[in-house]
Design a protein around this motif. Structure first.
Motif, PDB file in Angstrom:
ATOM      1  N   MET A  62       0.878  -1.209   0.087  1.00 38.30           N
ATOM      2  CA  MET A  62       0.178  -0.024  -0.058  1.00 38.30           C
ATOM      3  C   MET A  62       0.620   1.165  -0.016  1.00 38.30           C
ATOM      4  O   MET A  62       0.423   2.462   0.077  1.00 38.30           O
ATOM      5  CB  MET A  62      -0.810   0.107   1.204  1.00 38.30           C
ATOM      6  CG  MET A  62      -1.844  -1.237   1.362  1.00 38.30           C
ATOM      7  SD  MET A  62      -2.896  -1.361  -0.068  1.00 38.30           S
ATOM      8  CE  MET A  62      -4.027  -0.133   0.260  1.00 38.30           C
ATOM      9  N   GLU A 102       0.836   6.409   8.248  1.00 42.20           N
ATOM     10  CA  GLU A 102      -0.160   6.561   7.025  1.00 42.20           C
ATOM     11  C   GLU A 102      -0.406   5.475   6.424  1.00 42.20           C
ATOM     12  O   GLU A 102      -1.340   4.973   5.990  1.00 42.20           O
ATOM     13  CB  GLU A 102       0.246   7.796   6.261  1.00 42.20           C
ATOM     14  CG  GLU A 102      -0.857   8.312   5.360  1.00 42.20           C
ATOM     15  CD  GLU A 102      -0.241   9.239   4.315  1.00 42.20           C
ATOM     16  OE1 GLU A 102       0.589   9.891   4.623  1.00 42.20           O
ATOM     17  OE2 GLU A 102      -0.750   9.015   3.088  1.00 42.20           O
ATOM     18  N   VAL A 103       0.789   4.874   5.924  1.00 35.01           N
ATOM     19  CA  VAL A 103       0.761   3.509   5.027  1.00 35.01           C
ATOM     20  C   VAL A 103       0.155   2.356   5.921  1.00 35.01           C
ATOM     21  O   VAL A 103      -0.712   1.578   5.420  1.00 35.01           O
ATOM     22  CB  VAL A 103       2.018   3.092   4.407  1.00 35.01           C
ATOM     23  CG1 VAL A 103       2.017   2.036   3.452  1.00 35.01           C
ATOM     24  CG2 VAL A 103       2.667   4.413   3.789  1.00 35.01           C
ATOM     25  N   ARG A 126      -3.598   2.425   5.756  1.00 40.39           N
ATOM     26  CA  ARG A 126      -4.033   2.031   4.357  1.00 40.39           C
ATOM     27  C   ARG A 126      -4.193   0.374   4.564  1.00 40.39           C
ATOM     28  O   ARG A 126      -4.879  -0.136   4.151  1.00 40.39           O
ATOM     29  CB  ARG A 126      -3.008   2.558   3.220  1.00 40.39           C
ATOM     30  CG  ARG A 126      -3.374   3.930   2.834  1.00 40.39           C
ATOM     31  CD  ARG A 126      -2.603   4.081   1.426  1.00 40.39           C
ATOM     32  NE  ARG A 126      -1.763   5.326   1.736  1.00 40.39           N
ATOM     33  CZ  ARG A 126      -0.556   5.612   1.190  1.00 40.39           C
ATOM     34  NH1 ARG A 126      -0.059   4.723   0.705  1.00 40.39           N
ATOM     35  NH2 ARG A 126       0.060   6.919   1.609  1.00 40.39           N
ATOM     36  N   TYR A 148      -7.398  -1.703   4.046  1.00 43.35           N
ATOM     37  CA  TYR A 148      -7.201  -2.926   3.234  1.00 43.35           C
ATOM     38  C   TYR A 148      -7.680  -4.171   3.669  1.00 43.35           C
ATOM     39  O   TYR A 148      -8.511  -5.072   3.526  1.00 43.35           O
ATOM     40  CB  TYR A 148      -5.863  -3.131   2.336  1.00 43.35           C
ATOM     41  CG  TYR A 148      -6.015  -4.323   1.441  1.00 43.35           C
ATOM     42  CD1 TYR A 148      -6.406  -3.802   0.126  1.00 43.35           C
ATOM     43  CD2 TYR A 148      -5.419  -5.497   1.742  1.00 43.35           C
ATOM     44  CE1 TYR A 148      -6.280  -4.789  -1.133  1.00 43.35           C
ATOM     45  CE2 TYR A 148      -5.573  -6.298   0.760  1.00 43.35           C
ATOM     46  CZ  TYR A 148      -5.883  -6.121  -0.676  1.00 43.35           C
ATOM     47  OH  TYR A 148      -6.127  -7.129  -1.575  1.00 43.35           O
ATOM     48  N   ARG A 170     -10.575  -0.951   1.788  1.00 39.69           N
ATOM     49  CA  ARG A 170      -9.992  -0.444   0.601  1.00 39.69           C
ATOM     50  C   ARG A 170     -10.008  -1.842  -0.376  1.00 39.69           C
ATOM     51  O   ARG A 170      -9.709  -2.843   0.324  1.00 39.69           O
ATOM     52  CB  ARG A 170      -8.705   0.069   0.687  1.00 39.69           C
ATOM     53  CG  ARG A 170      -8.814   1.502   1.452  1.00 39.69           C
ATOM     54  CD  ARG A 170      -7.087   1.984   1.486  1.00 39.69           C
ATOM     55  NE  ARG A 170      -6.732   2.428   0.388  1.00 39.69           N
ATOM     56  CZ  ARG A 170      -6.031   3.394  -0.055  1.00 39.69           C
ATOM     57  NH1 ARG A 170      -5.944   4.243   1.000  1.00 39.69           N
ATOM     58  NH2 ARG A 170      -5.620   3.668  -1.068  1.00 39.69           N
ATOM     59  N   THR A 190      -4.498  -2.216  -4.115  1.00 36.74           N
ATOM     60  CA  THR A 190      -3.203  -1.892  -3.588  1.00 36.74           C
ATOM     61  C   THR A 190      -2.689  -1.028  -4.533  1.00 36.74           C
ATOM     62  O   THR A 190      -2.851  -0.915  -5.839  1.00 36.74           O
ATOM     63  CB  THR A 190      -2.592  -3.444  -3.536  1.00 36.74           C
ATOM     64  OG1 THR A 190      -2.368  -3.921  -4.687  1.00 36.74           O
ATOM     65  CG2 THR A 190      -3.171  -4.207  -2.500  1.00 36.74           C
ATOM     66  N   HIS A 191      -1.401  -0.436  -3.852  1.00 33.75           N
ATOM     67  CA  HIS A 191      -0.723   0.445  -5.001  1.00 33.75           C
ATOM     68  C   HIS A 191       0.119  -0.367  -5.974  1.00 33.75           C
ATOM     69  O   HIS A 191       0.464  -0.300  -6.980  1.00 33.75           O
ATOM     70  CB  HIS A 191       0.380   1.323  -4.030  1.00 33.75           C
ATOM     71  CG  HIS A 191      -0.340   2.423  -3.555  1.00 33.75           C
ATOM     72  ND1 HIS A 191      -0.861   2.435  -2.553  1.00 33.75           N
ATOM     73  CD2 HIS A 191      -0.439   3.623  -4.451  1.00 33.75           C
ATOM     74  CE1 HIS A 191      -1.304   3.923  -2.541  1.00 33.75           C
ATOM     75  NE2 HIS A 191      -0.806   4.572  -3.365  1.00 33.75           N
TER      76      HIS A 191
END
Lengths: 457, 374
Positions: free
Chosen positions: B46, B169-170, B173, B177, B182, B185-186
């Motif tokens: 992420m 922050e990550v 995320r 997820y 969420r 994914t990135h």
């Protein structure tokens, strides 16, 4: 080591406080603090530890000689030795560059690493030697003297503490009544300093940096010159006063009260008033050890003005080895002299007019202080007067943050006033302070390089 | 009053320690960069910054092959790569990566496999312009943060950098997820991240604006007369980044198939034929080929020249980034070159082929199950 690092807050400070409060007797407590202070100082660059140690030993030995023999020679030897040390590390290249310019010798400046805090601990020791010679200070045991000079809260960037403001208190029992209050107030002041640094100074600094870099490299617009200089005006106050808050807060956690460095300087109604409020411990040093020995106000206006010029020029040079700093000192000497001449016949200005004139003068001085070259300063000045030859917009000036900073600086109470006087043991406030520290610790954990402006001095 | 100040301190300490434990616990549980000892490695990627997340992909021993370079190779599709080259590819092209950053990531990839005595099957290095800048000095890093401490083999020093807003922050995320809040994914587990907009948003006018600075395509006009320089002058050109190339090539074991791929920028983005810049680029290629020739089992393919691929505007999103279909075509072309099949000269030039035929397509490195086989 920096106050605003996780290493300091999570490890060094708890260890320091534990050692300090665990030692029931003064002697081991003082040795512990000395050891911790040297660790603190040597953390970034251990090469400077011997310098600090030698400086302490030499000055203590000279103090001994001065007391025993009332020796003026020993006093001057101490002053010269201290000035030579600072001169070598801080002014050698500046001096040789100017010699080179005058005589036209092609000379390559040698890289000299400036020992952090050297301007502070050398001045502190000069004042001590002068006090010993004047009979205003005893010769303390080496342990106490080493504690006084190396004491980590004030070692790097002041406040410049006098011996009698710290050493007599070393024998006090740290567990004496009020210990929780002192730790709480010190903690809050430390957190206030951290928040001021990160929430205001560091946020507004990039705009000033960009504007002054642009001025160095070319030209800036009128709007940028003003916003960049206003940004720096706010940055330097919140940056330096934040460090002082942290230093005073840390000392308070250990039960020591060290002198305030700022008293809302942007509320000043005259330039002399400004210097009574800005970097107060340096002003006090310069007043007592330069201005007054030069005659002060005892020998007429002419002599007083001359003393002001010498004092403020030294003040400028103390801040940095450069002609812009020197001129900044002269700028303030001019302001103080004008202030003196204006007010000696009882003339006054309306407070608002006085404040505006003072602030404009101070802000104008910050241009010299911040600009890296005369060219950059000239560019900013011309642009401020609408004579810049470009129309540019650098952007990035956070008006609301600047406004908030300006309101706090001009109308708010000082941090020391809030934390050391007004603070009450209201528990929600403790939670707020904890959240503030938590947020700042997460911010510093990113590992971005963050320094205080006055670390350079 | 005394007790009140004590209570004040207790509340302060309680809140601070509590918040720190919460943050630390969340970071440990989510392990957002997959670098915390004893924490779960089975976490979605992420983190948007490749420099922070690709070390964990490079350490993932499920991959025996990899693509390194800049964003000009980040869209090479792992599926066709696995299919054509017979390995399991990690896609490790980092946006705007400097040659040093590319080398550093490749070094990590190879070192962990060397330590585990595991093979590296195929490695593709995308060679972009940063390798061909004719300056003695070269930038080690970009303005983007590069966490060197993530690229060593000491996970414990990572703790110094874990407790901060960015990681938190990550972590948030990852937690979102894992909680089903969420869905995207990135990056995929193999490092592939589809940063291109959906095809419905493709606008050829906008693309041409990026390529030509206007909506109308412009012809590539050769310099006339062409610039010529003396051999001695050519020899004096210094490509600072080339000092990394021997080290980069030496990372891979001899059995590894190493492919140096000059990436296909749009033709209009290349130096004009006959220009000084074109000569510099040619010299750069020649020197890289000379270095590649010193290593066995190495192929150098050149898409960085005028071809059917890079003359076609619709193959691109901007002068540097080609689309998915083009990416797949590139993979097929390189694979054919490896297998020495057919004539792709309209699209690619084989600058050097030192591949050992017997090793191509062998079944020594069987892919593990469960990855790359969809």
């Amino acid at each position: 080591m920096l106050f605003h690092s996780q290493l300091f807050v999570f490890l060094f400070l708890p260890v320091a406080l534990c050692c300090f409060y665990a030692a029931r007797r003064a002697v081991p407590r003082e040795y512990a603090v000395i050891a911790l202070s040297f660790v603190f100082y040597g953390w970034a660059d251990i090469r400077f530890v011997p310098l600090l140690a030698c400086s302490i030993l030499l000055n203590w030995a000279l103090a001994f000689v001065i007391r025993e023999h009332r020796s003026m020679i020993a006093l001057w030897a101490g002053v010269v030795a201290n000035l030579a040390t600072i001169g070598y590390f801080k002014y050698k290249n500046f001096f040789l560059e100017n010699i080179e310019f005058l005589v036209g010798i092609d000379w390559e400046p040698s890289p000299i690493l400036l020992p952090i805090g050297i301007s502070f601990f050398t001045f502190q020791q000069i004042s001590y030697l002068a006090d010993v010679h004047g009979g205003r200070a005893p010769v303390y045991p080496l342990r106490k003297y080493a504690f006084y000079v190396s004491y980590f809260p004030q070692l790097i960037a002041g406040p410049i503490v006098r011996h009698n403001e710290l050493i007599p208190n070393m024998d006090l029992d740290p567990w004496r009544p009020g210990v929780a209050e002192r730790i709480a107030r010190g903690t809050v002041l430390f957190v206030v300093g951290l928040v001021k640094k990160f929430a205001i100074a560091d946020q507004i600094a990039p705009h000033a940096n960009i504007v002054y870099a642009a001025a160095r490299d070319g030209a800036v617009s009128t709007a940028d010159a003003w916003t960049g200089t206003l940004a720096f005006t706010i940055q330097i106050y919140f940056d330096f006063s934040a460090y002082s808050d942290m230093a005073i807060g840390l000392a308070m956690m250990m039960g020591f009260i060290i002198p305030a460095n700022f008293d809302a300087p942007y509320k000043a109604l005259s330039i002399r008033d400004f210097w009574r409020r800005w970097h107060m411990t340096l002003s006090r040093f310069l007043r007592d050890y330069v201005y007054i020995p030069l005659g002060g106000n005892r020998f007429g206006v002419g002599r007083q003005i001359a003393a002001q010029f010498i004092t403020m020029t030294l003040c400028g040079l103390w801040h940095g080895a450069g002609w812009t700093f020197l001129l900044w000192g002269v700028w303030h000497a001019v302001g103080m002299s004008a202030n003196l001449l204006w007010s000696r016949d009882g003339r006054t200005l309306q407070p608002i007019a006085a404040w505006i004139v003072t602030m404009l003068f101070v802000i104008g001085g910050w241009v010299l202080f911040r600009a890296e070259t005369f060219g950059a300063a000239q560019t900013i000045y011309l642009a401020m007067f609408g004579l810049g030859d470009v129309v540019s917009h650098i952007g990035g000036f956070n008006v609301w943050l600047a406004l908030a900073g300006a309101v706090i600086a001009c109308f708010g109470p000082t941090s020391q006033d809030v934390a050391l006087m007004r603070l009450r043991p209201w528990r929600p406030l403790a939670a707020v302070a904890a959240i503030g520290l938590f947020v700042v610790m997460l911010e510093v954990g990113k590992g971005q390089p963050i320094d205080f402006i006055y670390f350079e001095f | 009053m005394k007790n009140e100040w004590s209570a004040f301190l207790k509340v302060f300490a309680g809140f601070f320690i509590g918040l720190m434990l919460l943050a630390g616990g969340l970071i440990f549980w989510t392990n957002p960069h997959r670098n915390i000892p004893f924490a779960s490695l089975d976490r979605p990627l992420m983190e948007g910054n490749q420099r922070f997340i690709y070390p964990s992909v490079a350490r993932d021993l499920r991959f025996d092959s990899a693509v390194f370079g800049t964003s000009s190779v980040r869209f090479l599709p792992p599926g066709p790569l696995n299919e054509e080259f017979g390995g399991i590819f990690a896609i490790l092209g980092m946006d705007a990566a400097t040659p040093y950053e590319q080398y550093r990531l490749a070094r990590l990839f190879h070192e962990v496999r060397l330590r585990g005595d595991l093979p590296v099957r195929t490695v593709i290095h995308g060679i972009g312009r940063s390798w061909c800048e004719a300056t003695a000095e070269y930038d080690k890093f970009t303005g983007r943060e590069f966490p060197e401490w993530m690229y060593d083999h000491n996970p414990w020093n990572d703790f110094l950098y874990l407790l901060n807003n960015r990681v938190l922050e990550v972590s948030g995320r990852v937690a979102a997820y894992e909680a089903g809040l969420r869905s995207n994914t990135h990056f995929d587990p193999d490092g592939f991240g589809d940063a291109l907009p959906p095809l419905e948003r493709y606008d050829i006018k906008a693309v041409r604006e990026l390529i030509y600075g206007g909506e109308v395509p412009l012809p590539v006009e050769p310099v006339d007369p062409p610039v010529d320089v003396l051999p001695a002058e050519r020899a004096s050109w210094v490509f600072g980044a080339h000092e990394l190339m021997p080290a980069l090539l030496a990372l891979s074991p001899h059995r590894t198939t190493v492919i140096l791929m000059f990436v296909p920028f749009h033709e209009y983005f290349l130096p004009r034929p006959g220009s000084h810049e074109a000569l510099v680029l040619d010299e750069c290629k020649a020197r890289i080929v000379a270095m590649a020739a010193a290593r066995p089992n190495t192929l150098v393919v050149d898409f960085m020249r005028s071809s059917e691929i890079n003359r076609e505007d619709t193959n691109y999103w901007d002068p540097v980034h080609y689309g998915h279909e083009t990416a797949e075509v590139l993979v097929r072309i390189v694979a054919r070159a490896v297998r020495r099949e057919g004539d792709d000269s309209a699209n690619v030039t084989i600058l050097h082929n030192g591949l050992v035929r017997a090793e191509i397509g062998d079944k020594l490195f069987l892919p593990p199950k469960g990855i790359g086989q969809e």
